[in-house]
Design a protein around this motif. Structure first.
Motif, PDB file in Angstrom:
ATOM      1  N   LEU A 101       0.941  -1.323   0.186  1.00  0.00           N
ATOM      2  CA  LEU A 101      -0.168   0.142  -0.038  1.00  0.00           C
ATOM      3  C   LEU A 101       0.881   1.393   0.101  1.00  0.00           C
ATOM      4  O   LEU A 101       0.669   2.067  -0.594  1.00  0.00           O
ATOM      5  N   LEU A 102       1.965   1.206   0.728  1.00  0.00           N
ATOM      6  CA  LEU A 102       2.797   2.406   0.811  1.00  0.00           C
ATOM      7  C   LEU A 102       3.600   2.569  -0.525  1.00  0.00           C
ATOM      8  O   LEU A 102       3.614   3.846  -1.114  1.00  0.00           O
ATOM      9  N   ARG A 107       4.034   5.643  -5.485  1.00  0.00           N
ATOM     10  CA  ARG A 107       3.935   5.712  -7.003  1.00  0.00           C
ATOM     11  C   ARG A 107       2.771   6.397  -7.584  1.00  0.00           C
ATOM     12  O   ARG A 107       3.021   7.303  -8.625  1.00  0.00           O
ATOM     13  N   ALA A 108       1.460   6.294  -7.093  1.00  0.00           N
ATOM     14  CA  ALA A 108       0.287   6.849  -7.457  1.00  0.00           C
ATOM     15  C   ALA A 108       0.606   8.546  -7.265  1.00  0.00           C
ATOM     16  O   ALA A 108       0.153   9.469  -8.173  1.00  0.00           O
ATOM     17  N   LEU A 165     -12.231   0.957   0.101  1.00  0.00           N
ATOM     18  CA  LEU A 165     -11.996   2.575   0.587  1.00  0.00           C
ATOM     19  C   LEU A 165     -11.633   3.165  -0.843  1.00  0.00           C
ATOM     20  O   LEU A 165     -10.646   3.004  -1.848  1.00  0.00           O
ATOM     21  N   TYR A 166     -12.197   4.475  -0.858  1.00  0.00           N
ATOM     22  CA  TYR A 166     -11.748   5.503  -1.795  1.00  0.00           C
ATOM     23  C   TYR A 166     -10.781   6.278  -1.085  1.00  0.00           C
ATOM     24  O   TYR A 166     -10.964   6.693   0.083  1.00  0.00           O
ATOM     25  N   VAL A 167      -9.572   6.446  -1.911  1.00  0.00           N
ATOM     26  CA  VAL A 167      -8.496   7.250  -1.015  1.00  0.00           C
ATOM     27  C   VAL A 167      -8.166   8.550  -2.061  1.00  0.00           C
ATOM     28  O   VAL A 167      -8.190   8.279  -3.385  1.00  0.00           O
ATOM     29  N   ARG A 168      -8.470   9.908  -1.515  1.00  0.00           N
ATOM     30  CA  ARG A 168      -8.000  10.664  -2.491  1.00  0.00           C
ATOM     31  C   ARG A 168      -6.500  11.352  -2.145  1.00  0.00           C
ATOM     32  O   ARG A 168      -6.356  11.505  -0.895  1.00  0.00           O
ATOM     33  N   LEU A 169      -5.809  11.437  -3.110  1.00  0.00           N
ATOM     34  CA  LEU A 169      -4.323  11.864  -2.714  1.00  0.00           C
ATOM     35  C   LEU A 169      -3.911  13.283  -2.706  1.00  0.00           C
ATOM     36  O   LEU A 169      -4.729  13.814  -3.508  1.00  0.00           O
TER      37      LEU A 169
END
Length: 173
Positions: A101-102, A107-108, A165-169
């Protein structure tokens, strides 16, 4: 341009780290410790001479991840905001999932991606919540992820519901 034979691509390095964590050393050999990514801790501010804390000496409040706003959640659920990346953590140990995940979020974020889907699964069939389902939201609020993640929330049913989960970066600067 050719790559040297002893250099691994980022994908190969991720895969190698996941495999290396699951191996056992041969009899008579000692295990080699694989280091995790460690973020440097900021140096503590010097104490004021008169004992009264000044405005500069007060610690800044840490930014805490919030839930996504309703409008953004609705747009993600309906497909009006694109989910530009996804990672599936099914069947992994906590160490493997944390590492993957990290690396995935680093990278994203570096690629300018804003919204990703993290699939944790719903957990064991014994009636309790899965360990990744409970742990991943907590991880996203820790210092290792705080500079990457703006907010996160449970996904809509069509994207995995409570098992995703939705994750906003954060935006790249």
């Amino acid at each position: 341009m050719t790559r040297r034979a002893d250099e691994l691509s980022e994908d190969d390095r991720i895969l190698w780290n996941l495999v290396a964590r699951t191996t056992r050393p041969l009899k008579g050999k000692t295990a080699i410790e694989i280091p995790d990514i460690v973020e440097p801790k900021p140096a503590p501010a010097p104490a004021p001479a008169n004992g009264v804390p000044t405005a500069a000496a007060k610690p800044k409040p840490q930014h805490v991840s919030h839930a996504l706003d309703d409008q953004t959640l609705h747009k993600l659920a309906k497909g009006r905001l694109p989910i530009e990346g996804r990672v599936d953590l099914h069947g992994m140990t906590q160490d493997e999932a944390y590492s993957l995940l990290l690396t995935f979020l680093h990278r994203a974020h570096a690629g300018g991606i804003r919204y990703v889907l993290v699939i944790t699964g719903k957990g064991s069939s014994s009636g309790g919540d899965g360990i990744l389902r409970r742990s991943v939201p907590h991880w996203l609020s820790t210092p290792a992820f705080r500079h990457l993640v703006s907010s996160h929330d449970h996904a809509a049913r069509n994207h995995g519901g409570s098992g995703a989960l939705y994750v906003r970066l954060r935006r790249t600067r």
